[in-house]
Design a protein around this motif. Structure first.
Motif, mmCIF file in Angstrom:
data_model
loop_
_atom_site.group_PDB
_atom_site.id
_atom_site.type_symbol
_atom_site.label_atom_id
_atom_site.label_comp_id
_atom_site.label_asym_id
_atom_site.label_seq_id
_atom_site.Cartn_x
_atom_site.Cartn_y
_atom_site.Cartn_z
ATOM 1 N N UNK A 1 17.470 26.398 62.326
ATOM 2 C CA UNK A 1 16.362 25.622 61.765
ATOM 3 C C UNK A 1 16.045 26.060 60.342
ATOM 4 N N UNK A 2 16.147 27.343 60.046
ATOM 5 C CA UNK A 2 15.949 27.781 58.664
ATOM 6 C C UNK A 2 16.991 27.149 57.741
ATOM 7 N N UNK A 3 18.229 27.054 58.219
ATOM 8 C CA UNK A 3 19.265 26.403 57.411
ATOM 9 C C UNK A 3 18.927 24.939 57.173
ATOM 10 N N UNK A 4 18.424 24.273 58.192
ATOM 11 C CA UNK A 4 18.042 22.865 58.043
ATOM 12 C C UNK A 4 16.892 22.729 57.054
ATOM 13 N N UNK A 5 15.878 23.560 57.208
ATOM 14 C CA UNK A 5 14.686 23.432 56.370
ATOM 15 C C UNK A 5 14.955 23.814 54.919
ATOM 16 N N UNK A 6 15.783 24.805 54.677
ATOM 17 C CA UNK A 6 15.988 25.283 53.309
ATOM 18 C C UNK A 6 17.105 24.568 52.571
ATOM 19 N N UNK A 7 18.106 24.075 53.295
ATOM 20 C CA UNK A 7 19.254 23.462 52.639
ATOM 21 C C UNK A 7 19.519 22.031 53.057
ATOM 22 N N UNK B 1 12.002 29.222 68.871
ATOM 23 C CA UNK B 1 12.754 29.515 67.658
ATOM 24 C C UNK B 1 12.447 28.537 66.538
ATOM 25 N N UNK B 2 12.330 27.253 66.886
ATOM 26 C CA UNK B 2 11.993 26.263 65.868
ATOM 27 C C UNK B 2 10.619 26.498 65.275
ATOM 28 N N UNK B 3 9.642 26.826 66.124
ATOM 29 C CA UNK B 3 8.285 27.096 65.642
ATOM 30 C C UNK B 3 8.258 28.330 64.745
ATOM 31 N N UNK B 4 8.968 29.387 65.147
ATOM 32 C CA UNK B 4 9.002 30.602 64.335
ATOM 33 C C UNK B 4 9.683 30.336 62.997
ATOM 34 N N UNK B 5 10.776 29.580 63.031
ATOM 35 C CA UNK B 5 11.477 29.251 61.778
ATOM 36 C C UNK B 5 10.577 28.476 60.827
ATOM 37 N N UNK B 6 9.782 27.557 61.362
ATOM 38 C CA UNK B 6 8.853 26.804 60.512
ATOM 39 C C UNK B 6 7.819 27.724 59.890
ATOM 40 N N UNK B 7 7.318 28.687 60.700
ATOM 41 C CA UNK B 7 6.376 29.657 60.162
ATOM 42 C C UNK B 7 6.975 30.495 59.047
ATOM 43 N N UNK B 8 8.227 30.946 59.259
ATOM 44 C CA UNK B 8 8.917 31.731 58.215
ATOM 45 C C UNK B 8 9.079 30.888 56.953
ATOM 46 N N UNK B 9 9.469 29.638 57.145
ATOM 47 C CA UNK B 9 9.658 28.753 55.981
ATOM 48 C C UNK B 9 8.354 28.582 55.199
#
Length: 264
Positions: free
Chosen positions: A171-177, A251-259
């Motif tokens: 999800x971080x890869x999706x959100x950032x790139x 994992x998706x929720x945590x990735x959004x928080x990190x983003x």
């Protein structure tokens, strides 16, 4: 984009994803398949190319989330929740359709596999039969892996952690790139990047649980496995089914928080 475009796009895209992803699992697993025993590399690259094909096909319609964890993360990132149920409904329905199409495409191979004495047990196949019985006692039938995931070692916290970690990476890869210029899904370059990320996750983190990293990818085909008239199919392992749903959503929720903390 309209709700109907989202629903149609996610249904078609997730069906393609599961048809090709589940298809490579069937190809590697089932008796009388030309690709039988092709191995983990074939599976990981098959899933990566499945993501690539599905995203390229349906990104213009829905943004090609194809994964409830991605939809959840984008909703948390943007604060826009109105279309989340539409995305999720299309994703689960598409996953079920894709799994049913795998069964159609490999109908003869499923029958040959599930009526073979070495697979389901019989004289001269004691070791294999014992393994099949052990697997079914745990709730997993001999072809469940074609449809959904399962752990090599059942330790709930570790299985959850593995799915959470893999989904954060995705999800971080999706959100950032990977977001297109409208910010609502994967664009052309993002599709290619995400496909390689899925291959990387499979190679590096797929060993413990089979890397669902997508609740619809696991739940929809598991439902189809339970419904299909497959001989000697065994159980659908519902005792484990919550892990590949809860883990990726966390994992998706945590990735959004990190983003939101690190990248926004």
């Amino acid at each position: 984009m309209s709700s109907s475009d989202i629903f149609i796009g996610e249904t078609i895209g997730t069906a393609i994803l599961i048809l090709l992803g589940g298809g490579v699992c069937a190809a590697v697993t089932l008796k009388a398949s030309k690709a039988r025993n092709a191995g983990w590399l074939a599976i990981t690259f098959g899933w990566g190319f499945a993501v690539l094909t599905a995203v390229y096909t349906t990104a213009p319609l829905s943004g090609a989330h194809l994964n409830p964890a991605v939809t959840l993360a984008i909703a948390i990132k943007d604060g826009d929740w109105k279309n989340v149920p539409v995305y999720w409904a299309g994703q689960v329905l598409g996953a079920m359709i894709g799994a049913a199409l795998v069964w159609v495409a490999y109908y003869g191979q499923f029958h040959a596999h599930l009526t073979d004495r070495e697979i389901v047990g019989g004289p001269g196949a004691q070791d294999t039969a014992a393994k099949a019985v052990e697997a079914q006692e745990k709730g997993a039938g001999p072809v469940l892996g074609v449809f959904s995931t399962g752990p090599e070692i059942r330790v709930a916290w570790q299985n959850i952690a593995t799915e959470v970690i893999g989904t954060i990476v995705l999800v971080l890869a999706v959100l950032t790139q990977g977001l297109n210029d409208k910010g609502n899904g994967l664009g052309t370059l993002g599709a290619l990047i995400t496909a390689f990320v899925v291959v990387s996750i499979g190679l590096s983190l797929g060993g413990p649980t089979g890397y669902a990293i997508n609740p619809a990818r696991d739940l929809g085909p598991r439902i189809v496995h339970a419904l299909l008239p497959l001989p000697n199919k065994g159980g659908s392992d519902w005792g484990y089914a919550w892990v590949p749903v809860v883990g990726p959503l966390l994992g998706g929720a945590i990735a959004a928080g990190i983003y939101n903390v690190a990248f926004a």
